[in-house]
Design an enzyme around this catalytic site. Sequence first.
Site, PDB file in Angstrom:
ATOM      1  N   HIS A   1       0.842  -1.189   0.000  1.00 44.45           N
ATOM      2  CA  HIS A   1       0.000   0.000   0.000  1.00 44.45           C
ATOM      3  C   HIS A   1       0.877   1.239   0.000  1.00 44.45           C
ATOM      4  O   HIS A   1       1.937   1.266   0.625  1.00 44.45           O
ATOM      5  CB  HIS A   1      -0.898   0.025   1.247  1.00 44.45           C
ATOM      6  CG  HIS A   1      -1.591   1.335   1.465  1.00 44.45           C
ATOM      7  ND1 HIS A   1      -1.247   2.204   2.481  1.00 44.45           N
ATOM      8  CD2 HIS A   1      -2.599   1.943   0.773  1.00 44.45           C
ATOM      9  CE1 HIS A   1      -2.016   3.279   2.411  1.00 44.45           C
ATOM     10  NE2 HIS A   1      -2.840   3.149   1.395  1.00 44.45           N
ATOM     11  N   SER A   2       0.452   2.274  -0.727  1.00 44.96           N
ATOM     12  CA  SER A   2       1.132   3.557  -0.727  1.00 44.96           C
ATOM     13  C   SER A   2       2.572   3.399  -1.238  1.00 44.96           C
ATOM     14  O   SER A   2       2.801   2.808  -2.287  1.00 44.96           O
ATOM     15  CB  SER A   2       1.087   4.170   0.681  1.00 44.96           C
ATOM     16  OG  SER A   2       1.615   5.472   0.688  1.00 44.96           O
ATOM     17  N   LEU A   3       3.530   3.902  -0.501  1.00 41.76           N
ATOM     18  CA  LEU A   3       4.923   3.783  -0.925  1.00 41.76           C
ATOM     19  C   LEU A   3       5.381   2.329  -0.894  1.00 41.76           C
ATOM     20  O   LEU A   3       6.266   1.937  -1.648  1.00 41.76           O
ATOM     21  CB  LEU A   3       5.806   4.657  -0.035  1.00 41.76           C
ATOM     22  CG  LEU A   3       5.431   6.133  -0.128  1.00 41.76           C
ATOM     23  CD1 LEU A   3       6.098   6.937   0.973  1.00 41.76           C
ATOM     24  CD2 LEU A   3       5.784   6.701  -1.482  1.00 41.76           C
TER      25      LEU A   3
ATOM     26  N   GLY B   1       3.492  -0.008  -1.917  1.00 41.56           N
ATOM     27  CA  GLY B   1       3.032  -0.496  -3.207  1.00 41.56           C
ATOM     28  C   GLY B   1       4.003  -0.156  -4.320  1.00 41.56           C
ATOM     29  O   GLY B   1       4.236  -0.957  -5.233  1.00 41.56           O
TER      30      GLY B   1
ATOM     31  N   ILE C   1      -1.511  -0.995  -4.143  1.00 45.55           N
ATOM     32  CA  ILE C   1      -2.753  -0.307  -3.809  1.00 45.55           C
ATOM     33  C   ILE C   1      -2.482   1.143  -3.426  1.00 45.55           C
ATOM     34  O   ILE C   1      -1.685   1.412  -2.518  1.00 45.55           O
ATOM     35  CB  ILE C   1      -3.473  -1.037  -2.652  1.00 45.55           C
ATOM     36  CG1 ILE C   1      -3.748  -2.499  -3.037  1.00 45.55           C
ATOM     37  CG2 ILE C   1      -4.773  -0.331  -2.280  1.00 45.55           C
ATOM     38  CD1 ILE C   1      -4.263  -3.350  -1.904  1.00 45.55           C
TER      39      ILE C   1
END
Length: 420
Positions: free
Chosen positions: A272-274, A276, A293
Site C-alpha cells: 500500500h502507498s509507498l 506499493g 494499492i
Amino acid sequence: MLFSTVTSLLASYLASFVHDRLPTTALHAQPAPLQFELRHFHAVSSDARVLFHDVRKSDIDALSIAGEPSTYTLQRKRMKAHKPRSIDAFHRARRRSMRFLESEAIDWNEIEVDGPDVESRETLLLLAKMTNNAYLEPGEDGWYDLGGHWNVSYPFGWEPDGDGFRGHVFATPDNSTVVLSIKGTSAAFIGGGGPTSKKDKFNDNLLFSCCCARVDWTWTTVCGCYRGGWKCDQNCLEKALTDDSLFYPIGTNLYNNLTYLYPHSNIWMVGHSLGGALASLLGVTFGAPTVAIESPGEKMAAGRLHLPSPPAVQHITHVYHTADPIAMGTCNGVLSSCALGGYAMESKCHLGKSIIYDTVSNLSWAVDIRTHTIVNVIEKLLADPWPPSVEIGREVPEAKPEEDCVECYSWDFGDYPPSK
C-alpha cells in the site's frame, strides 16, 4: 460393422451435445483457491537490516482478539511474467547503466505462474487487508535476520509511532506460494510521523519529485541538480538517485532474504502507498506477480534507477481511486496537502496495468488526501460491489495500461552542468 459405426457416430453426437451445454466454468475450470496463513512479521532495523519475526500462537491469539484474521483464501489465475535469465547479468546491466549511463541488453525468460486473480473483488479486498497497518506489536525478543543475530529491541517501523517499511509474510501450508505484504510510509501524509520519517521523506522526495523536490524557492532541495528556472540536470539527478536512495536497495534485500527462506516458492507482492511502489519495482525486477494499492506513480523512479526493463510488465497491477491525490499524481503545488507536509509527490505514471475506481464521478467523493488510507480502501471501496462494473458483468473495473501518461511536463531535463 454397421452397428459399431452407428454407435460411434451417436457417441460423437452426444459428446458434442453435452460439450455445447457445459457451463463455461466447467470447460475452463478456475484453479482452486489458495489458503494463506500468517508466518512472519518483517521490518527494517535502524541500520537498514531486514529482520523477520516468526509468528507464534500468542501472536495469532492476539490477532483473533483484535478481530483480525490470520488466514486468507485467495483466488488465483495463470499469468505470464518475465524473469531475467541471469540475475547476475541483471545487476551487471544495472551497474553499467548507473556508472556509465549506458544501456546493456539482457535476456529474459517468459514464464507462466499462478498470480492473484485481480478480476475478483474479494481477492483485492483480502489483499488490501493483508497490507493493513493495524499490526500487532510483537514481543521484545524474537526479531532475527538471516545472519543469525538476534535483536532485543523493536526495529524501526514497529515503534508505536513509527512509519518505516514493515509488513507481513503469508504462505500456503505447503509453502508453494508466499505473499510478501509491505505497508509504506504514509503516516506523515495525514499528520503522523515517527523515528524514520526524516529519512523516509528524503527518499520519497528524491524518487517521486520531478527535480530534487524543488517546489518553489522556499524549499530546500534534496539533491543539487536544480539549475534555475525549470531546468534540471538529468545526469546529476540519476546519479543522486542511484547513490543516495535507500528505497530500492532495502527492497531487493528484503526480497533476497525471503527467497533464502523460501527458495522454491512462487512469491507474490502486495503493498500500500509507498510500499506499493516498492512492491511494483521489485515485481518488475524479479518477475513476481504484484498488486500495488494507492501507490504513487513509480514509472519515473524505475527509469531513473536504471532498472533493466522486461519485454512486458502485465504481471504488475495497480489499484486506486480518483479521489486519492497521491495515486492520481495531483498532490503537488505549493498549497497541496503533500507540500504542506513537506512532501513533493509529483509522479503520476504507473507500470503495468491499473484498475481505477472513479469515485469522484460515481460516488461524488471529493479529492482528499484522507481517502488515501488502506482502511478507507477496505471499508469504503472494496467491501461492497462496484455498481458500474456489475452493470457490465464484471466485479471490478478493467485493468488497463496507462498509455500516453505524461508527468513533469514543465521541466527541461538535459545536460546542465553546474555553473562555475
